[in-house]
Design a protein around this motif. Structure first.
Motif, PDB file in Angstrom:
ATOM      1  N   MET A 198      15.422  12.618  21.276  1.00 47.15           N
ATOM      2  CA  MET A 198      15.649  11.702  22.380  1.00 47.15           C
ATOM      3  C   MET A 198      16.474  12.345  23.489  1.00 47.15           C
ATOM      4  O   MET A 198      16.508  11.852  24.593  1.00 47.15           O
ATOM      5  CB  MET A 198      16.339  10.444  21.852  1.00 47.15           C
ATOM      6  CG  MET A 198      15.516   9.704  20.811  1.00 47.15           C
ATOM      7  SD  MET A 198      16.333   8.211  20.210  1.00 47.15           S
ATOM      8  CE  MET A 198      16.383   7.245  21.715  1.00 47.15           C
ATOM      9  N   GLU A 199      17.156  13.421  23.194  1.00 44.57           N
ATOM     10  CA  GLU A 199      17.965  14.098  24.192  1.00 44.57           C
ATOM     11  C   GLU A 199      17.990  15.583  23.880  1.00 44.57           C
ATOM     12  O   GLU A 199      17.786  15.996  22.739  1.00 44.57           O
ATOM     13  CB  GLU A 199      19.383  13.536  24.198  1.00 44.57           C
ATOM     14  CG  GLU A 199      20.072  13.579  22.853  1.00 44.57           C
ATOM     15  CD  GLU A 199      21.362  12.790  22.846  1.00 44.57           C
ATOM     16  OE1 GLU A 199      21.835  12.405  23.928  1.00 44.57           O
ATOM     17  OE2 GLU A 199      21.902  12.554  21.755  1.00 44.57           O
ATOM     18  N   SER A 200      18.260  16.388  24.898  1.00 43.92           N
ATOM     19  CA  SER A 200      18.293  17.832  24.698  1.00 43.92           C
ATOM     20  C   SER A 200      19.577  18.232  23.984  1.00 43.92           C
ATOM     21  O   SER A 200      20.546  17.460  23.922  1.00 43.92           O
ATOM     22  CB  SER A 200      18.211  18.548  26.051  1.00 43.92           C
ATOM     23  OG  SER A 200      19.409  18.333  26.797  1.00 43.92           O
ATOM     24  N   ILE A 201      19.598  19.458  23.477  1.00 47.28           N
ATOM     25  CA  ILE A 201      20.794  19.954  22.803  1.00 47.28           C
ATOM     26  C   ILE A 201      21.963  20.018  23.775  1.00 47.28           C
ATOM     27  O   ILE A 201      23.117  19.759  23.397  1.00 47.28           O
ATOM     28  CB  ILE A 201      20.520  21.341  22.169  1.00 47.28           C
ATOM     29  CG1 ILE A 201      21.759  21.862  21.441  1.00 47.28           C
ATOM     30  CG2 ILE A 201      20.046  22.337  23.212  1.00 47.28           C
ATOM     31  CD1 ILE A 201      22.225  21.012  20.302  1.00 47.28           C
ATOM     32  N   GLY A 202      21.683  20.334  25.037  1.00 52.92           N
ATOM     33  CA  GLY A 202      22.745  20.368  26.039  1.00 52.92           C
ATOM     34  C   GLY A 202      23.355  18.995  26.273  1.00 52.92           C
ATOM     35  O   GLY A 202      24.581  18.851  26.346  1.00 52.92           O
TER      36      GLY A 202
ATOM     37  N   ALA B 208      27.160  17.859  25.299  1.00 58.74           N
ATOM     38  CA  ALA B 208      28.024  17.289  26.333  1.00 58.74           C
ATOM     39  C   ALA B 208      28.563  15.928  25.895  1.00 58.74           C
ATOM     40  O   ALA B 208      29.747  15.626  26.094  1.00 58.74           O
ATOM     41  CB  ALA B 208      27.250  17.165  27.647  1.00 58.74           C
ATOM     42  N   LYS B 209      27.709  15.118  25.277  1.00 61.03           N
ATOM     43  CA  LYS B 209      28.135  13.798  24.806  1.00 61.03           C
ATOM     44  C   LYS B 209      29.209  13.931  23.731  1.00 61.03           C
ATOM     45  O   LYS B 209      30.187  13.169  23.715  1.00 61.03           O
ATOM     46  CB  LYS B 209      26.934  13.036  24.255  1.00 61.03           C
ATOM     47  CG  LYS B 209      27.266  11.639  23.742  1.00 61.03           C
ATOM     48  CD  LYS B 209      26.026  10.921  23.271  1.00 61.03           C
ATOM     49  CE  LYS B 209      25.440  11.589  22.040  1.00 61.03           C
ATOM     50  NZ  LYS B 209      24.253  10.857  21.543  1.00 61.03           N
TER      51      LYS B 209
ATOM     52  N   TYR C 156      33.754  27.543  15.250  1.00 55.04           N
ATOM     53  CA  TYR C 156      32.912  27.142  14.114  1.00 55.04           C
ATOM     54  C   TYR C 156      32.378  25.716  14.282  1.00 55.04           C
ATOM     55  O   TYR C 156      31.185  25.446  14.114  1.00 55.04           O
ATOM     56  CB  TYR C 156      33.723  27.267  12.832  1.00 55.04           C
ATOM     57  CG  TYR C 156      33.072  26.683  11.608  1.00 55.04           C
ATOM     58  CD1 TYR C 156      32.033  27.345  10.957  1.00 55.04           C
ATOM     59  CD2 TYR C 156      33.507  25.473  11.075  1.00 55.04           C
ATOM     60  CE1 TYR C 156      31.434  26.812   9.826  1.00 55.04           C
ATOM     61  CE2 TYR C 156      32.924  24.937   9.945  1.00 55.04           C
ATOM     62  CZ  TYR C 156      31.891  25.609   9.323  1.00 55.04           C
ATOM     63  OH  TYR C 156      31.310  25.068   8.209  1.00 55.04           O
ATOM     64  N   ASP C 157      33.271  24.785  14.632  1.00 59.13           N
ATOM     65  CA  ASP C 157      32.860  23.377  14.775  1.00 59.13           C
ATOM     66  C   ASP C 157      31.953  23.170  15.977  1.00 59.13           C
ATOM     67  O   ASP C 157      31.097  22.286  15.974  1.00 59.13           O
ATOM     68  CB  ASP C 157      34.098  22.479  14.888  1.00 59.13           C
ATOM     69  CG  ASP C 157      34.845  22.353  13.561  1.00 59.13           C
ATOM     70  OD1 ASP C 157      34.195  22.493  12.509  1.00 59.13           O
ATOM     71  OD2 ASP C 157      36.070  22.118  13.586  1.00 59.13           O
ATOM     72  N   THR C 158      32.142  23.983  17.033  1.00 57.53           N
ATOM     73  CA  THR C 158      31.249  23.879  18.187  1.00 57.53           C
ATOM     74  C   THR C 158      29.842  24.333  17.820  1.00 57.53           C
ATOM     75  O   THR C 158      28.852  23.683  18.172  1.00 57.53           O
ATOM     76  CB  THR C 158      31.777  24.726  19.357  1.00 57.53           C
ATOM     77  OG1 THR C 158      33.077  24.264  19.734  1.00 57.53           O
ATOM     78  CG2 THR C 158      30.850  24.619  20.562  1.00 57.53           C
ATOM     79  N   GLN C 159      29.751  25.444  17.099  1.00 61.09           N
ATOM     80  CA  GLN C 159      28.430  25.909  16.667  1.00 61.09           C
ATOM     81  C   GLN C 159      27.775  24.899  15.719  1.00 61.09           C
ATOM     82  O   GLN C 159      26.552  24.730  15.733  1.00 61.09           O
ATOM     83  CB  GLN C 159      28.542  27.269  15.981  1.00 61.09           C
ATOM     84  CG  GLN C 159      27.190  27.906  15.693  1.00 61.09           C
ATOM     85  CD  GLN C 159      27.313  29.265  15.054  1.00 61.09           C
ATOM     86  OE1 GLN C 159      27.591  29.367  13.856  1.00 61.09           O
ATOM     87  NE2 GLN C 159      27.118  30.320  15.841  1.00 61.09           N
ATOM     88  N   LYS C 160      28.588  24.212  14.951  1.00 61.66           N
ATOM     89  CA  LYS C 160      28.063  23.249  13.978  1.00 61.66           C
ATOM     90  C   LYS C 160      27.402  22.048  14.653  1.00 61.66           C
ATOM     91  O   LYS C 160      26.593  21.353  14.043  1.00 61.66           O
ATOM     92  CB  LYS C 160      29.186  22.793  13.045  1.00 61.66           C
ATOM     93  CG  LYS C 160      28.697  22.207  11.747  1.00 61.66           C
ATOM     94  CD  LYS C 160      29.812  22.173  10.702  1.00 61.66           C
ATOM     95  CE  LYS C 160      30.978  21.328  11.153  1.00 61.66           C
ATOM     96  NZ  LYS C 160      31.986  21.170  10.076  1.00 61.66           N
ATOM     97  N   ILE C 161      27.752  21.793  15.925  1.00 62.49           N
ATOM     98  CA  ILE C 161      27.103  20.716  16.668  1.00 62.49           C
ATOM     99  C   ILE C 161      25.590  20.927  16.687  1.00 62.49           C
ATOM    100  O   ILE C 161      24.808  19.995  16.506  1.00 62.49           O
ATOM    101  CB  ILE C 161      27.651  20.637  18.114  1.00 62.49           C
ATOM    102  CG1 ILE C 161      29.126  20.227  18.108  1.00 62.49           C
ATOM    103  CG2 ILE C 161      26.833  19.644  18.947  1.00 62.49           C
ATOM    104  CD1 ILE C 161      29.763  20.290  19.480  1.00 62.49           C
ATOM    105  N   LYS C 162      25.180  22.177  16.907  1.00 55.79           N
ATOM    106  CA  LYS C 162      23.750  22.492  16.938  1.00 55.79           C
ATOM    107  C   LYS C 162      23.101  22.251  15.582  1.00 55.79           C
ATOM    108  O   LYS C 162      21.953  21.794  15.500  1.00 55.79           O
ATOM    109  CB  LYS C 162      23.546  23.952  17.352  1.00 55.79           C
ATOM    110  CG  LYS C 162      23.991  24.280  18.765  1.00 55.79           C
ATOM    111  CD  LYS C 162      23.722  25.751  19.073  1.00 55.79           C
ATOM    112  CE  LYS C 162      24.144  26.111  20.477  1.00 55.79           C
ATOM    113  NZ  LYS C 162      23.888  27.554  20.782  1.00 55.79           N
TER     114      LYS C 162
END
Length: 240
Positions: free
Chosen positions: A18-22, A26-27, A189-195
């Protein structure tokens, strides 16, 4: 259901998302920022009105009550994230941020206000650099997970021992520097885990939304812990 998003690779295609990874990333960071605004807003309000001092003076063990409530909310979020509703997840995150604001307000009585602003900006700069690295790097940061977890255990044991052995306070600076390194690592680590969450829950809008909140609280805790440890080193006490 127990899971590790790094061990799964679900490819539903962009059409099911429903939304892009970007947009999703951001959300997630917007939720983290909202949590920080609530925390520092409550902290500032408690300091300006002296509500924190009144609470400490007239409510027995208020700091322990707040600590226990914060831990309970954190455990609830971690253990029941997949079963709770999106609204409940959001409510727990906001409540968690507000409770932490009470704790943070105490620092306003200890450190000069200008010093707090400087450390906050320094924290934001360090956090932004490591978050950007975690998002854009092609390296697999999961290999850092056992190292970071071991570091957390070290911080916990050190803090516990220092309560009973006063001599350990001489190592406080090393403790703070270790904490800074650990939480900078966790930020990437946690930022990469978002993906990873985004890929794992693609096609499940509700779970994707809750995973965003869960990632936000992890990043929020990374920021707060980094701020507290930088404050211990760079902060200027009101007594000086």
């Amino acid at each position: 259901m127990s899971f590790d998003p790094y061990e799964f690779d679900r490819d539903y295609g962009q059409s099911s998302r429903m939304e892009s990874i970007g947009q999703y990333t951001a959300k997630t960071f917007l939720w983290m920022v909202l949590g920080l605004l609530v925390t520092f807003g409550i902290a500032l309000l408690g300091w300006v009105t002296n509500a924190t001092l009144y609470a400490l003076a007239y409510v027995p063990y208020i700091h322990l009550i707040v600590l226990i409530a914060t831990i309970v909310l954190s455990i609830t979020m971690v253990s029941r994230i997949e079963k709770m509703s999106v609204g409940t997840a959001r409510g727990i995150f906001i409540a968690f941020s507000a409770l932490f604001g009470f704790t943070m307000s105490m620092y306003l009585y200890i450190f000069e206000f200008g010093s707090l602003i400087f450390v906050f900006l320094a924290t934001a700069a360090y956090f932004a650099v490591l978050a950007a690295y975690g998002y854009f790097t092609k390296a697999d940061l999961t290999r850092l997970r056992p190292i970071l977890f071991t570091g957390l255990v070290f911080l916990f044991v050190f803090a516990l021992v220092s309560l009973f052995i006063p001599g350990f306070t001489a190592l406080d600076r090393i403790f703070c520097l270790a904490g800074i390194a650990i939480f900078l690592g966790y930020t990437a680590y946690d930022t990469q885990k978002i993906k990873a969450y985004y890929n794992y829950y693609a096609g499940y809008p509700d779970m994707l939304e809750k995973a965003s909140i869960f990632s936000a609280i992890q990043l929020y805790l990374d920021f707060i812990n980094l701020f507290i440890r930088l404050l211990s080193i760079l902060g200027r006490s009101r007594r000086n």
